[in-house]
Design a protein around this motif. Sequence first.
Motif, mmCIF file in Angstrom:
data_model
loop_
_atom_site.group_PDB
_atom_site.id
_atom_site.type_symbol
_atom_site.label_atom_id
_atom_site.label_comp_id
_atom_site.label_asym_id
_atom_site.label_seq_id
_atom_site.Cartn_x
_atom_site.Cartn_y
_atom_site.Cartn_z
ATOM 1 N N GLN B 33 34.043 39.131 40.507
ATOM 2 C CA GLN B 33 32.722 39.714 40.330
ATOM 3 C C GLN B 33 32.461 39.901 38.836
ATOM 4 N N GLN B 92 39.258 40.442 42.444
ATOM 5 C CA GLN B 92 39.682 41.048 43.711
ATOM 6 C C GLN B 92 40.971 40.371 44.176
ATOM 7 N N ASN B 94 44.770 42.433 45.515
ATOM 8 C CA ASN B 94 45.018 43.595 46.381
ATOM 9 C C ASN B 94 44.030 44.717 46.059
ATOM 10 N N LYS B 95 43.659 44.766 44.802
ATOM 11 C CA LYS B 95 42.686 45.761 44.335
ATOM 12 C C LYS B 95 41.629 45.042 43.504
ATOM 13 N N LEU B 96 40.522 45.713 43.250
ATOM 14 C CA LEU B 96 39.502 45.172 42.348
ATOM 15 C C LEU B 96 39.835 45.659 40.944
ATOM 16 N N PHE B 98 39.345 45.402 36.833
ATOM 17 C CA PHE B 98 38.380 45.023 35.802
ATOM 18 C C PHE B 98 39.095 44.528 34.542
#
Lengths: 115, 108
Positions: B33, B92, B94-96, B98
Amino acid sequence: DAGVTQSPTHLIKTRGQQVTLRCSPKSGHDTVSWYQQALGQGPQFIFQYYEEEERQRGNFPDRFSGHQFPNYSSELNVNALLLGDSALYLCASSFLKTSGANVLTFGAGSRLTVL
Amino acid sequence: GQQVMQIPQYQHVQEGEDFTTYCNSSTTLSNIQWYKQRPGGHPVFLIQLVKSGEVKKQKRLTFQFGEAKKNSSLHITATQTTDVGTYFCAGQGNKLVFGAGTILRVKS
């Protein structure tokens, strides 16, 4: 259609104190994630709540805890504050139940200063 | 653990010039994203890429997702002063997670 709302917007605490930050997700969203953003850095994932349970957690100590209520709103609690906890705390909501997509809508954040 | 690296850290361009920011993940992603954060503001979702090799356009913005689903880029054609801000990718796994963001400044 209200977006994500956070309170308070700014607060100042001293080392060792405790703080509670609050978040109301966007209407229709069921999941709340919390991020810490230090000045000049990207948001760092703290944890995510879904169906009132902590679903995922980032690399933050146990001093950071949270809660999600039946109305999907959420709180972030930080105990024994350190100077390094000074940051912008961002709440973000998303709709996981059917979409499965973790696309985030962020609130304006709570700016915490620890003296 | 999962890491997302973003370069450059900072870019200052003349209005009308192009701009590109690159994002690399240490792990294969299910999606990537992109978010934009204006000075003093909060991150705002721009787009999500899911498929290997996917390319999406939003007016002057072009987003690409690498074939291995580990890297991505955002290209802005003919920058305008309204493009000013920090652009973050978020991977993305296991986690998103940044990236640190690329700060774009546009000189008019």
